[in-house]
Design a protein around this motif. Structure first.
Motif, PDB file in Angstrom:
ATOM      1  N   ASN A 207       0.833  -1.207   0.000  1.00  0.00           N
ATOM      2  CA  ASN A 207       0.000   0.000   0.000  1.00  0.00           C
ATOM      3  C   ASN A 207       0.867   1.257   0.000  1.00  0.00           C
ATOM      4  N   ASN A 208       1.911   1.255   0.808  1.00  0.00           N
ATOM      5  CA  ASN A 208       2.803   2.418   0.886  1.00  0.00           C
ATOM      6  C   ASN A 208       3.515   2.663  -0.441  1.00  0.00           C
ATOM      7  N   ILE A 209       4.061   1.600  -1.028  1.00  0.00           N
ATOM      8  CA  ILE A 209       4.812   1.739  -2.272  1.00  0.00           C
ATOM      9  C   ILE A 209       3.927   2.283  -3.388  1.00  0.00           C
ATOM     10  N   VAL A 210       2.720   1.732  -3.515  1.00  0.00           N
ATOM     11  CA  VAL A 210       1.812   2.158  -4.576  1.00  0.00           C
ATOM     12  C   VAL A 210       1.444   3.626  -4.414  1.00  0.00           C
ATOM     13  N   LEU A 211       1.119   4.040  -3.207  1.00  0.00           N
ATOM     14  CA  LEU A 211       0.734   5.435  -2.981  1.00  0.00           C
ATOM     15  C   LEU A 211       1.881   6.394  -3.270  1.00  0.00           C
ATOM     16  N   LYS A 212       3.096   6.001  -2.923  1.00  0.00           N
ATOM     17  CA  LYS A 212       4.254   6.866  -3.164  1.00  0.00           C
ATOM     18  C   LYS A 212       4.638   6.895  -4.636  1.00  0.00           C
ATOM     19  N   SER A 213       4.426   5.781  -5.338  1.00  0.00           N
ATOM     20  CA  SER A 213       4.811   5.707  -6.749  1.00  0.00           C
ATOM     21  C   SER A 213       3.835   6.433  -7.663  1.00  0.00           C
ATOM     22  N   TYR A 214       2.590   6.538  -7.244  1.00  0.00           N
ATOM     23  CA  TYR A 214       1.559   7.122  -8.108  1.00  0.00           C
ATOM     24  C   TYR A 214       0.873   8.294  -7.399  1.00  0.00           C
ATOM     25  N   GLN A 215       1.665   9.280  -7.017  1.00  0.00           N
ATOM     26  CA  GLN A 215       1.139  10.412  -6.251  1.00  0.00           C
ATOM     27  C   GLN A 215       0.323  11.379  -7.092  1.00  0.00           C
ATOM     28  N   SER A 216       0.289  11.163  -8.409  1.00  0.00           N
ATOM     29  CA  SER A 216      -0.519  12.045  -9.249  1.00  0.00           C
ATOM     30  C   SER A 216      -2.012  11.785  -9.086  1.00  0.00           C
ATOM     31  N   ALA A 217      -2.385  10.637  -8.558  1.00  0.00           N
ATOM     32  CA  ALA A 217      -3.811  10.310  -8.401  1.00  0.00           C
ATOM     33  C   ALA A 217      -4.483  11.301  -7.456  1.00  0.00           C
ATOM     34  N   THR A 218      -5.653  11.761  -7.850  1.00  0.00           N
ATOM     35  CA  THR A 218      -6.398  12.716  -7.019  1.00  0.00           C
ATOM     36  C   THR A 218      -7.497  12.048  -6.207  1.00  0.00           C
ATOM     37  N   ILE A 219      -7.861  10.815  -6.587  1.00  0.00           N
ATOM     38  CA  ILE A 219      -8.866  10.054  -5.838  1.00  0.00           C
ATOM     39  C   ILE A 219      -8.225   8.761  -5.361  1.00  0.00           C
ATOM     40  N   ILE A 220      -8.309   8.492  -4.055  1.00  0.00           N
ATOM     41  CA  ILE A 220      -7.778   7.269  -3.473  1.00  0.00           C
ATOM     42  C   ILE A 220      -8.928   6.542  -2.777  1.00  0.00           C
ATOM     43  N   ILE A 221      -9.245   5.348  -3.254  1.00  0.00           N
ATOM     44  CA  ILE A 221     -10.334   4.556  -2.697  1.00  0.00           C
ATOM     45  C   ILE A 221      -9.721   3.374  -1.962  1.00  0.00           C
ATOM     46  N   ILE A 222     -10.040   3.235  -0.679  1.00  0.00           N
ATOM     47  CA  ILE A 222      -9.358   2.227   0.142  1.00  0.00           C
ATOM     48  C   ILE A 222     -10.349   1.335   0.876  1.00  0.00           C
ATOM     49  N   HIS A 223      -9.930   0.097   1.093  1.00  0.00           N
ATOM     50  CA  HIS A 223     -10.665  -0.830   1.947  1.00  0.00           C
ATOM     51  C   HIS A 223     -10.629  -0.292   3.383  1.00  0.00           C
ATOM     52  N   PRO A 224     -11.699  -0.488   4.171  1.00  0.00           N
ATOM     53  CA  PRO A 224     -11.717   0.068   5.540  1.00  0.00           C
ATOM     54  C   PRO A 224     -10.526  -0.335   6.404  1.00  0.00           C
ATOM     55  N   SER A 225      -9.988  -1.533   6.196  1.00  0.00           N
ATOM     56  CA  SER A 225      -8.898  -2.005   7.045  1.00  0.00           C
ATOM     57  C   SER A 225      -7.582  -1.289   6.785  1.00  0.00           C
ATOM     58  N   ILE A 226      -7.483  -0.560   5.681  1.00  0.00           N
ATOM     59  CA  ILE A 226      -6.230   0.120   5.357  1.00  0.00           C
ATOM     60  C   ILE A 226      -6.003   1.341   6.239  1.00  0.00           C
ATOM     61  N   LEU A 227      -7.067   1.948   6.719  1.00  0.00           N
ATOM     62  CA  LEU A 227      -6.909   3.142   7.558  1.00  0.00           C
ATOM     63  C   LEU A 227      -6.014   2.896   8.767  1.00  0.00           C
ATOM     64  N   PRO A 228      -6.175   1.770   9.507  1.00  0.00           N
ATOM     65  CA  PRO A 228      -5.273   1.539  10.638  1.00  0.00           C
ATOM     66  C   PRO A 228      -3.862   1.114  10.227  1.00  0.00           C
ATOM     67  N   MET A 229      -3.665   0.702   8.970  1.00  0.00           N
ATOM     68  CA  MET A 229      -2.363   0.212   8.523  1.00  0.00           C
ATOM     69  C   MET A 229      -1.383   1.338   8.237  1.00  0.00           C
ATOM     70  N   ILE A 230      -1.875   2.395   7.587  1.00  0.00           N
ATOM     71  CA  ILE A 230      -0.989   3.456   7.129  1.00  0.00           C
ATOM     72  C   ILE A 230      -1.613   4.814   7.441  1.00  0.00           C
ATOM     73  N   LYS A 231      -0.781   5.813   7.618  1.00  0.00           N
ATOM     74  CA  LYS A 231      -1.243   7.182   7.837  1.00  0.00           C
ATOM     75  C   LYS A 231      -1.065   7.956   6.536  1.00  0.00           C
ATOM     76  N   LEU A 232      -2.174   8.124   5.838  1.00  0.00           N
ATOM     77  CA  LEU A 232      -2.112   8.752   4.530  1.00  0.00           C
ATOM     78  C   LEU A 232      -1.563  10.169   4.606  1.00  0.00           C
ATOM     79  N   SER A 233      -1.910  10.899   5.654  1.00  0.00           N
ATOM     80  CA  SER A 233      -1.483  12.294   5.763  1.00  0.00           C
ATOM     81  C   SER A 233       0.026  12.416   5.903  1.00  0.00           C
ATOM     82  N   ASN A 234       0.663  11.398   6.475  1.00  0.00           N
ATOM     83  CA  ASN A 234       2.120  11.414   6.621  1.00  0.00           C
ATOM     84  C   ASN A 234       2.839  10.978   5.351  1.00  0.00           C
ATOM     85  N   MET A 235       2.147  10.226   4.510  1.00  0.00           N
ATOM     86  CA  MET A 235       2.780   9.656   3.326  1.00  0.00           C
ATOM     87  C   MET A 235       2.749  10.582   2.129  1.00  0.00           C
TER      88      MET A 235
END
Length: 293
Positions: A207-235
């Protein structure tokens, strides 16, 4: 004695026995037939997430029949078949999931299921696909990257195949890549640009690698369990400019549409095991049979 499937904070799965449940106001007591183990359950099993309590019962989505209705419950009656969505309340991470013989849950997370054309197992599959249509419509006409091993990616893949000018997956980290008509992308390729990223992986590193590699995306749709895994605001440096959407389940019409499109694959590719045969370590997609009939 009843049975439930648990982990202690995280790690190896155990089947434990218990005497029963207490039903509270606006709750339903449900005899569970089948349970879907999502990436949330897999992540707890792999210790990619740690539960908030010592012993946590697994199980993200289930089908069963109402045994008793609590005070204040309306429109769902004893004996009715129902679909149960503890994942909507961030179970099994923050609350107990449905992988137990008898389960009490707030009626807010339960939907009556009177569709006679589908048996109990088929209705469970439909429930796992029942992403709200408003969320699916948000990807129409946009370039979409879908990544994850959870069944919940299939509605997004289906809509992307129909409506997206460019649709790609990362095949080694995506469910059933052989049946998805898509381009293939690398988790490290930052030169390609997508408008939407759909994430449903139990592995926080992916999840971290994909988000960092494709930061041009303006919409991010995530499974509910991902919220506790990573802090999107920090990434993401531009997190405030992103539209982050958490998947919502319960649109049965959508679930039926997607199920009919992939029906043969569900019966052939998804493992179904009885609760007494569950191993210590699991891999989604997996269905647990709690009741014999």
């Amino acid at each position: 004695m009843f049975k439930k499937v648990t982990v202690n904070y995280c790690g190896d799965i155990t089947v434990t026995e218990y005497f029963g449940s207490i039903i509270r106001e606006k709750e339903l007591l449900i005899e569970i037939k089948y349970v879907y183990m999502s990436i949330a359950d897999e992540a707890l099993n792999q210790c990619n997430i740690i539960a908030k309590d010592y012993r946590r019962t697994l199980g993200s989505i289930a089908v069963g029949r109402v045994v008793r209705s609590g005070v204040g419950v309306q429109d769902i009656f004893e004996g009715s078949r129902v679909l149960v969505f503890p994942i909507a309340n961030y179970a099994p991470i923050e609350f107990d999931g449905a992988c137990q013989s008898i389960y009490n849950i707030d009626a807010e997370y339960v939907i009556a299921s009177s569709q006679k054309a589908f048996n109990d197992l088929e209705m469970l599959f439909i429930a796992t696909l029942s992403i709200h249509r408003k969320i699916l419509n948000s990807i129409k006409g946009l370039n979409t990257l879908v990544v994850g091993n959870d069944i919940s990616i299939l509605p997004f893949a289906y809509y992307s195949m129909l409506y997206s000018p460019k649709f790609a997956i990362i095949p080694q980290y995506t469910l059933w890549p052989d049946i998805l008509k898509s381009e293939h992308a690398s988790p490290y390729n930052s030169n390609r640009k997508f408008d939407v990223i759909v994430l449903a992986s139990s592995d926080p590193l992916i999840n971290n690698i994909v988000l960092k590699s494709y930061q041009s995306a303006t919409i991010i749709i995530i499974h509910p369990s991902i919220l506790p895994m990573i802090k999107l605001s920090n990434m993401l440096p531009s997190y405030g400019e992103k539209r982050v959407i958490v998947m919502k389940f319960g649109d049965i019409g959508t679930g039926i549409e997607i199920f009919n499109a992939f029906k043969e694959n569900f019966t052939k590719r998804i493992n179904l095991i009885k609760v007494d045969d569950i191993p210590k370590n699991i891999k989604t997609p997996l269905v647990i049979q709690m009741a014999s009939s």
